[in-house]
Design an enzyme around this catalytic site. Structure first.
Site, mmCIF file in Angstrom:
data_model
loop_
_atom_site.group_PDB
_atom_site.id
_atom_site.type_symbol
_atom_site.label_atom_id
_atom_site.label_comp_id
_atom_site.label_asym_id
_atom_site.label_seq_id
_atom_site.Cartn_x
_atom_site.Cartn_y
_atom_site.Cartn_z
ATOM 1 N N ASP A 209 -24.683 -18.735 -34.950
ATOM 2 C CA ASP A 209 -23.351 -17.691 -35.154
ATOM 3 C C ASP A 209 -24.064 -16.532 -35.808
ATOM 4 O O ASP A 209 -24.841 -16.655 -36.516
ATOM 5 C CB ASP A 209 -22.304 -18.304 -35.679
ATOM 6 C CG ASP A 209 -22.719 -19.091 -36.964
ATOM 7 O OD1 ASP A 209 -23.182 -20.094 -37.002
ATOM 8 O OD2 ASP A 209 -22.951 -18.329 -38.122
ATOM 9 N N ASP A 211 -22.065 -15.522 -38.580
ATOM 10 C CA ASP A 211 -21.324 -15.622 -39.811
ATOM 11 C C ASP A 211 -20.171 -14.561 -39.624
ATOM 12 O O ASP A 211 -19.348 -15.071 -38.512
ATOM 13 C CB ASP A 211 -22.208 -15.358 -40.987
ATOM 14 C CG ASP A 211 -21.578 -15.835 -42.300
ATOM 15 O OD1 ASP A 211 -21.093 -16.791 -42.180
ATOM 16 O OD2 ASP A 211 -21.616 -15.117 -43.317
HETATM 17 N N1 LIG Z 1 -22.280 -19.053 -40.723
HETATM 18 C C1 LIG Z 1 -22.850 -20.087 -41.479
HETATM 19 N N2 LIG Z 1 -22.690 -20.434 -42.909
HETATM 20 C C2 LIG Z 1 -23.202 -21.329 -43.605
HETATM 21 N N3 LIG Z 1 -23.497 -22.472 -43.066
HETATM 22 C C3 LIG Z 1 -23.703 -22.537 -41.245
HETATM 23 N N4 LIG Z 1 -24.237 -23.080 -40.634
HETATM 24 C C4 LIG Z 1 -24.105 -22.537 -39.497
HETATM 25 N N5 LIG Z 1 -23.757 -21.414 -39.492
HETATM 26 C C5 LIG Z 1 -23.479 -21.189 -40.559
#
Ligand SMILES: Nc1ncnc2[nH]cnc12
Ligand SMILES: CSC[C@H]1O[C@H](OP(=O)(O)O)[C@H](O)[C@@H]1O
Length: 288
Positions: A209, A211
């Site tokens: 992703d 974030d």
């Molecule tokens: N955006 C994110 N922040 C923290 N841990 C994660 N693991 C997968 N995506 C994450």
């Protein structure tokens, strides 16, 4: 006789290793309590491997609740000299796209509720940690990515946040301003403890992703992460196979193998017997 040469710690979405053959499930006891799960011993590409599901099968354990010390001690007890970790991470840079793999070489610590040392209780030790990732293990992952035909970028900074909530937008932008590459909640404590245990450690970070900083992508959700992991699990397993194949028989040619040589500050005579015994697996080779 070592029961395994290579440890694999599977993160979110990777709770077993279908490619393992001749498997045997064992419970490993440690002076630091129970590891996250029973460990599966088996063979992968002709190598003896120990697989541990980081959050337990069924994903039962929060990042903050993980018993990192028991997990790494258990690997040491099995005779492991390389740990290959797989983790889901958020991307902090446009160029790291969901489903890409990054093989970080640095960490920034944003945790505040973790126990990440085997020392204490009357013994003080400080290991060097300027290069927290073993370059031999990292290159094995890079080779695995090449063989699997997937994007695997060698190098990058992993922010280890506490969680379990994901970051605020202000935090995410702050980490971007620091030049960090990816964000997760689990790898730094494993890397620290592996170093104290003289085990070489590297991680295959699967980008799931963007974030919450990216204006044209939705903020991260677990649902989104799980979808990417499922679509990419086969690739991760292929990369692991290639990496296992590429690793040398042990880490004796890396500086990690002697990380404890000059690390202990405490006068041997003052170390409590119970503490000395608890750490015998690490100290015996230096003190007989
Ligand atoms: N955006 C994110 N922040 C923290 N841990 C994660 N693991 C997968 N995506 C994450
Ligand atoms: C499932 S979302 C957040 C969760 O995923 C990562 O876990 P792991 O490193 O074990 O793959 C991240 O660190 C969080 O723990």
């Amino acid at each position: 006789m070592a029961q395994a040469e290579i440890g694999i710690i599977g993160g979110s979405g990777l709770y077993n290793m279908p490619g393992l053959t001749d498997t045997q499930e064992i419970k490993v006891e440690t002076p630091f309590g129970d590891p996250s799960e029973t460990i599966v011993l088996g063979t992968l590409e002709g190598r003896n491997v120990a697989f541990l599901a980081r959050h337990g099968r069924g994903h039962r354990i929060l990042p903050t609740e993980l018993n990192f010390r028991a997990n790494i001690y258990a690997m040491k007890k099995l005779g492991v000299s390389f740990i290959l970790s797989i983790s889901a991470v958020g991307s902090l840079k446009e160029e790291h796209k969901p489903t890409d793999f990054v093989i970080p070489d640095q960490f920034i610590d944003r945790t505040f509720a973790r126990n990440a040392t085997f020392f204490g209780d009357g013994i003080v030790g400080h290991v060097a940690f300027g290069d927290p990732i073993c370059s031999v293990a990292a290159k094995a992952f890079e080779q695995g990515c090449k063989e699997a035909g997937v994007v695997g970028k060698l190098g990058g900074t992993y922010i280890n946040m506490e969680g379990p909530q994901f970051s605020t937008r202000a935090e995410s932008n702050l980490y971007r301003s620091w030049g960090a590459d990816v964000i997760g909640m689990t790898n730094l404590q494993e890397a620290k403890l592996a170093r104290e245990a003289e085990i070489s450690y590297a991680t295959l970070a699967m980008v799931t992703d963007y974030d919450c900083w990216h204006e044209s992508h939705d903020d991260v959700t677990v649902d989104q992460i799980v979808q990417v992991i499922h679509a990419n699990t086969k690739n991760a397993q292929e990369v692991l196979k290639g990496a296992v194949k590429a690793l040398p028989k042990d880490n004796s040619n890396t500086p990690v193998a002697s990380a404890l040589k000059f690390a202990i500050m405490t006068d041997k005579k003052t170390i409590p017997a119970a503490t000395r015994e608890k750490l015998a697996i690490f100290l015996d080779k230096y003190e007989g």
